[in-house]
Enzyme design. Structure first.
Site, PDB file in Angstrom:
ATOM      1  N   GLU A 180      65.607  40.832  49.784  1.00  0.00           N
ATOM      2  CA  GLU A 180      66.476  40.673  48.619  1.00  0.00           C
ATOM      3  C   GLU A 180      65.723  40.182  47.389  1.00  0.00           C
ATOM      4  O   GLU A 180      66.324  39.870  46.373  1.00  0.00           O
ATOM      5  CB  GLU A 180      67.626  39.718  48.974  1.00  0.00           C
ATOM      6  CG  GLU A 180      68.482  40.300  50.078  1.00  0.00           C
ATOM      7  CD  GLU A 180      69.512  39.337  50.625  1.00  0.00           C
ATOM      8  OE1 GLU A 180      70.574  39.231  50.008  1.00  0.00           O
ATOM      9  OE2 GLU A 180      69.263  38.707  51.660  1.00  0.00           O
ATOM     10  N   THR A 191      65.805  47.901  56.866  1.00  0.00           N
ATOM     11  CA  THR A 191      64.700  47.055  56.413  1.00  0.00           C
ATOM     12  C   THR A 191      63.433  47.275  57.218  1.00  0.00           C
ATOM     13  O   THR A 191      62.351  46.978  56.749  1.00  0.00           O
ATOM     14  CB  THR A 191      65.088  45.578  56.573  1.00  0.00           C
ATOM     15  OG1 THR A 191      65.565  45.396  57.918  1.00  0.00           O
ATOM     16  CG2 THR A 191      66.198  45.201  55.621  1.00  0.00           C
TER      17      THR A 191
END
Lengths: 759, 340
Positions: free
Chosen positions: A725, A471
């Site tokens: 997400e 990420t």
């Protein structure tokens, strides 16, 4: 495709290059199975070929005869270890070698350890089991499944959301839709395979394994093996794809550790891709029924969302996405209910936006159907139902920029050029369709600790037991420290992925950036205070500027009036070489024991819909164009545009990358991904990347990510809403809506394939 | 993977001599103790999975004969040496110019990396990717004769609707072979009993009662070359491959079409179908239906109906019949629109 490093807009950080970018692209980043260890032996799993029954006899003679085989760990060999626990840190309660019961296809029946990987694999293939075979239940429609309400079965899903009088509102509604939707079983298939390397030094155990939760695993593994957690260390510096699959620890970790203790050597077990399907978690298969009633003015008066989810026999894994769908729009009344269906399958678990992806798919597909039923533009329909407060608890949103997202994305997409009539847009032999959908993801944070060391020459070292799962959290944690301490990124190093570091919560639920950055910020602020006090003290370089606001910039302490003192001089005045601060961050609403629970590997999550003052979500809007060949009906996606608002954006490069990856995955979920199950035998059939389809480069054309400015001081000190997400929520519904627009066929069961359109 | 002996013969005759023995005529090449390997893109995978278990591999990459690595094009034939890599043939401009169907059937197959490894001789002999065949814990008549077929009542979306038997419904997944069977190609074969030339259409066997016997080859026979005659239809030819994603996937349905046109009228058509059949599938009924007709949507549709008249669907693959027909219709119309 827009640029990789978008120029920051308001409340957005610089697109700093990932601090591990070069290591990764040059192959120098050491993933857990790359760690060089002396005298290592290799493990290979043998797994069951039935889904339900008992192993009556295991034949290991041929396997033991393979040259180089050192040991076979099987039933009775677990050294009195405890069985795994199901929960946030444990994938399943099934202890495969504790008991000869077979709960699912591909369950571990033995671990072979050998001098070479090849010998271990060869021997594992020679292990044969005799079974007492029972007829398994594969899925929803199989005989013998057990259904129960999901509410209360998981601490994260306490009750079914409801509001108002749904039955009355449904009966009165002028326009109604009542439809069923489904999403298939999906497996993560990270390119980095699952692996465990176990090394004992005396009674100290080190595990190298890709993990999103090193602290939780340390505690859980110590419990299973009856060790002092202080003697267990989990190391996972780089992870090659996780998306939830490396969140909970599986039974394999303890088995490999036991094997290493038995043979007195380190053992490395890399699980092949086929076996990963049965030994790891996956996204549960879901079914939905949505009833939506509205008035002719387009206002929704009744929203009913029922969900059914497949799980294993012993473990109540709950997807439970009604928490988000029930709060999405200004429904007059809400009725939700989620049921678990226990079948002879391995236990499912987290997969990128676990609750939202399947549940919002159903909701957003239904929203498009309702817009069609009302004869209304789908964007306008959402605008009309934009809520002031969320309908379940009546709480305000800490911030909600959904309509801004729709406006900016629809402009960039050119939505106004869409002819709403079904089948009306065409280019040559290709039917053109356009659709849109909402993305939503709860904004949460959890307690987190971090240590920051700052030296007189401006070097910053950040330590935090969080996880770089791709990420960019190492980069943004470094950015936070660089910004607070007034140094360049070249002076910052960040250590993560080791349970010996200050504990961080599981890297799940998109909480990492908010939690880690808040802890790093707190440690840096403590250092700032010490430096400022010293700099402005009597006889110090900035003596007398006590009331002036101080800051750190360019390795100097600076005053508002332009005076400055070199960092080295301030350290000299303090007569120290380095300042080090250990900070613990706990989000608002944390219980008094929240921080001790962090060290015990059980972090509390706060935010989302659980807070008292407001509900906290990040939002986005996605627009998709599809092309469908009029003869052969293959579906292609030439372009997708998404606009997202997620509070403070730490780094526009990593944020865009996350969102883009999510949207691409969303296209895959819409059109490609599904685990096939042999319904007779409850066995997975397409257990490799040849048959488990994900998009390839040629499938992805234009992907446009818009970062919509948003400021939210309520969510957490860093002002950050997680967005890891967010990107793949809603995408599949946008694709389904576009397919409907092009063809007039409403496909409610994912994935949408030629099969659905050719008839 | 089991240990095996690895040897590197340096000539075709040496390779054949090393492969011959009593077994070479008793068992099919895929079940023999000694097997040939070239690119290894399929064999190495199946050895790892335990699907095939040779005791000894003979690596053909060390064979010295230059012709094995050459593409020779003259006025009336294209001749591919068996060790020419798929990528090399796909990227050959003369092949593309003279017969686009050949180049496209190669280009749309696999991935760049695989095409750079895989040999043409090996490519046409690739084995089915049926999931039940690949995973050795399932019964499979092709892998273990007489054990049954798990696909028949199982998960069979990708399985064949043409050329199936009660013993096997596994699809032949190759693309290049569809072009070869359409274009009346031949293969040159060398073995311990001498050389022979075989029509490509006779190389593969339908499963029938013995799905384990996949080709006409003996275990000590090697394909040395593939020859494609050039004819009036070669340049107006096309390969259309329909799949679940844009690249790197097997065909759900494909059509290899080559047309010799007299204005709007079909003088002669060559048609093969992929992704839908157990072997490379020449659709002669479709060719006959077009002979002497004006090619339009209606006649193309008639040809497609003829091609699939005998199709037998299973639970999950019935869509392949309408898809196969539309693939053929589209391919015929697109080929018609090419310059002759």
């Amino acid at each position: 495709m827009n640029q990789a490093a978008p120029a920051p807009r308001e409340n957005q950080g610089d697109p700093v290059v990932r601090i591990d970018a070069r290591l990764k692209v040059t192959g120098q980043a050491g993933y857990p199975a790359d760690i060089v260890t002396a005298n290592v032996a290799y493990g290979a799993l043998a797994t069951s070929s039935i889904a339900r029954g008992k192993v009556s006899e295991l034949h290991t003679k041929d396997a033991r005869a393979v040259p180089g085989v050192l040991d076979i760990v099987t039933y009775g060999d677990m050294d009195k270890a405890d069985t795994p626990k199901f929960g946030n840190t444990g994938a399943s309660s099934i202890g495969p070698l504790h008991d000869k019961t077979v709960f699912h296809d591909g369950q571990i029946i033995a671990l072979v350890v050998a001098e070479t990987f090849e010998a271990a694999e060869e021997a594992a293939m020679l292990i044969r089991a005799d079974y007492e075979n029972e007829r398994p239940s594969a899925s929803f429609d199989s005989k013998g499944v057990k259904m129960e309400p999901a509410a209360g079965k998981s601490p994260m899903f306490k009750e079914d959301a409801k509001a108002g009088d749904f039955d009355a509102a449904w009966a009165d509604a002028t326009v109604k839709i009542d439809e069923k939707y489904s999403t298939p079983t999906q497996h993560h298939n990270p390119i980095e395979l699952f692996s465990t390397t176990a090394i004992w030094q005396g009674d100290q155990l080190t595990i190298h394994e890709p993990s999103q939760n090193v602290t939780g695993w340390k505690v859980e593994l110590a419990r299973q093996l009856k060790l002092d957690p202080a003697n267990v260390r989990i190391v996972s510096p780089y992870i090659g794809g996780a998306f939830g699959s490396k969140g909970p620890m599986t039974a394999r970790t303890a088995i490999v550790a036991v094997a290493a203790r038995r043979i007195g050597r380190p053992v490395r077990c890399v699980v092949n891709r086929m076996q990963a399907f049965g030994t790891q978690i996956y996204r549960a298969e879901t079914r939905h029924r949505i009833r939506m009633g509205a008035g002719k003015d387009g206002r929704i008066t009744a929203f009913g969302h029922e969900g059914w989810e497949v799980t294993s026999r012993p473990d109540p894994y709950v997807v439970g996405g009604t928490s988000a769908t029930a709060r999405m729009y200004n429904y007059g009344s809400v009725l939700t209910h989620v049921s678990l269906v226990h079948a002879d399958r391995n236990t499912p678990g987290y997969m990128r936006s676990p609750p939202e992806t399947p549940y919002v798919y159903a909701l957003e597909n239904a929203m498009d159907e309702m817009a069609v039923a009302l004869g209304m533009d789908p964007v306008e329909f959402r605008r009309i139902n934009e809520p002031e407060k969320e309908p379940i608890g009546g709480k305000p949103f800490s911030s909600r920029s959904l309509i801004k997202c729709y406006d900016q994305a629809s402009d960039a997409f050119g939505w106004s050029k869409r002819d709403p009539r079904v089948g009306s847009m065409r280019e040559g032999d290709w039917l053109v369709g356009m659709g849109c959908a909402t993305a939503i993801y709860p904004t949460a944070a959890a307690p987190c600790a971090a240590r920051v060391r700052f030296t007189a020459d401006g070097e910053v070292r950040v330590q935090c037991g969080s996880h770089e799962i791709g990420t960019g959290v190492r980069t943004v944690a470094g950015q936070m420290a660089a910004e607070r301490l007034g140094v360049g990124m070249d002076k910052v190093s960040v250590e993560m992925g080791d349970s010996a570091l200050p504990p961080a919560p599981v890297s799940g639920g998109s909480i990492s950036t908010a939690s880690v950055c808040s802890a790093v910020m707190k440690a840096c602020d403590a250092i700032r205070e010490k430096l400022f006090a010293a700099a402005a003290g009597r006889g110090a370089p900035l003596a007398g500027s006590g009331n002036a606001k101080l800051d750190l910039k360019d390795e100097k302490v600076v005053t508002e009036t332009g005076k400055s003192a070199k960092l080295a001089d301030v350290f000299k005045a303090m007569q120290v070489g380095a300042l080090e601060e250990y900070a613990e961050f706990a989000p608002k609403g944390s219980s008094p024991e929240a921080l001790s629970k962090l060290y015990a590997g059980q972090p509390e999550f706060h935010g989302g819909e659980g807070d008292k003052d407001s509900v906290k979500y990040a939002f986005g809007a996605e627009f998709v164009e599809v092309r469908i060949n009029s003869y052969t009906r293959e579906i292609r996606v030439p372009r997708i545009v998404g606009a997202f608002a997620a509070g403070r954006i730490m780094n526009t490069r990593t944020a865009r990358s996350q969102l883009m990856g999510g949207m691409i995955w969303g296209i895959g979920q819409a059109l490609h991904e599904a685990t096939e199950i042999d319904q007779r035998h409850a066995r997975y059939v397409n257990r490799d990347l040849q048959d488990y389809l994900v998009p390839v480069n040629a499938d992805i054309k234009e992907v446009d990510v818009i970062l919509v400015p948003e400021t939210d001081h309520q969510v957490n000190p860093a002002g950050v809403k997680g967005l890891g997400e967010l990107g793949n929520v809603g995408t599949a519904a946008a694709v389904a809506s576009a397919v409907y627009h092009a063809t007039g066929k409403r496909i409610r069961d994912l994935p949408i394939r030629i099969d659905d359109l050719i008839g | 993977m089991r240990p095996f002996v690895y040897e590197r013969p340096t000539s075709v005759s040496a390779a054949i001599a090393m492969a011959s023995g009593p077994d070479a005529v008793r068992v099919p090449p895929t079940g023999a103790d000694t097997q040939f390997i070239a690119g290894g893109t399929n064999l190495a995978d199946y050895m790892k999975l335990g699907v095939t278990r040779p005791e000894r591999l003979l690596d053909l990459n060390t064979l010295a004969e230059p012709a094995l690595r050459q593409i020779r094009i003259d006025d009336d034939t294209i001749r591919f040496g068996a060790l020419v890599r798929m990528g090399e043939a796909a990227d050959n401009n003369d092949v593309r110019r003279r017969c686009p169907l050949l180049a496209d059937s190669l280009k749309f197959a696999a991935s760049g990396q695989l095409r750079n490894m895989a040999s043409l001789g090996g490519n046409v002999l690739q084995r089915t990717r049926c999931e039940y065949f690949r995973e050795i814990s399932w019964p499979c008549n092709k892998r273990e004769p007489g054990s049954g077929c798990a696909a028949m009542e199982g998960s069979n979306r990708q399985h064949a609707v043409l050329g199936t038997s009660d013993a096997c419904i596994a699809t032949y997944h190759g693309d290049f072979a569809q072009a070869l069977v359409a274009l009346d190609a031949t293969v040159d074969i060398e073995g311990s009993r001498g050389r022979r030339k075989l029509a490509f259409a006779k190389l593969h066997r339908r499963p029938g009662e013995t799905p384990d016997i996949e080709t006409d080859l003996a275990a000590d026979e090697l394909i040395t070359a593939i020859e494609v005659p050039l004819a009036p239809w070669s340049s107006r030819s096309r390969y259309l491959k329909i799949r679940d994603r844009e690249s790197y996937a097997f065909a759900l349905a494909s059509a290899a079409v080559a047309l010799d046109m007299d204005g709007e009228t079909v003088r002669s058509a060559r048609i093969a179908l992929g992704g839908v059949a157990t072997v490379p599938w020449r659709a002669r009924e479709a060719e006959d239906a077009l002979q002497g007709k004006v090619l339009d949507e209606a006649t193309a549709q008639e040809a497609a109906e003829a091609a699939f008249a005998d199709a037998r669907p299973r639970e999950h693959n019935a869509f392949k019949i309408p898809l196969g027909k539309r693939t053929l219709v589209r391919a015929l119309l697109e080929t018609r629109n090419m310059k002759g």
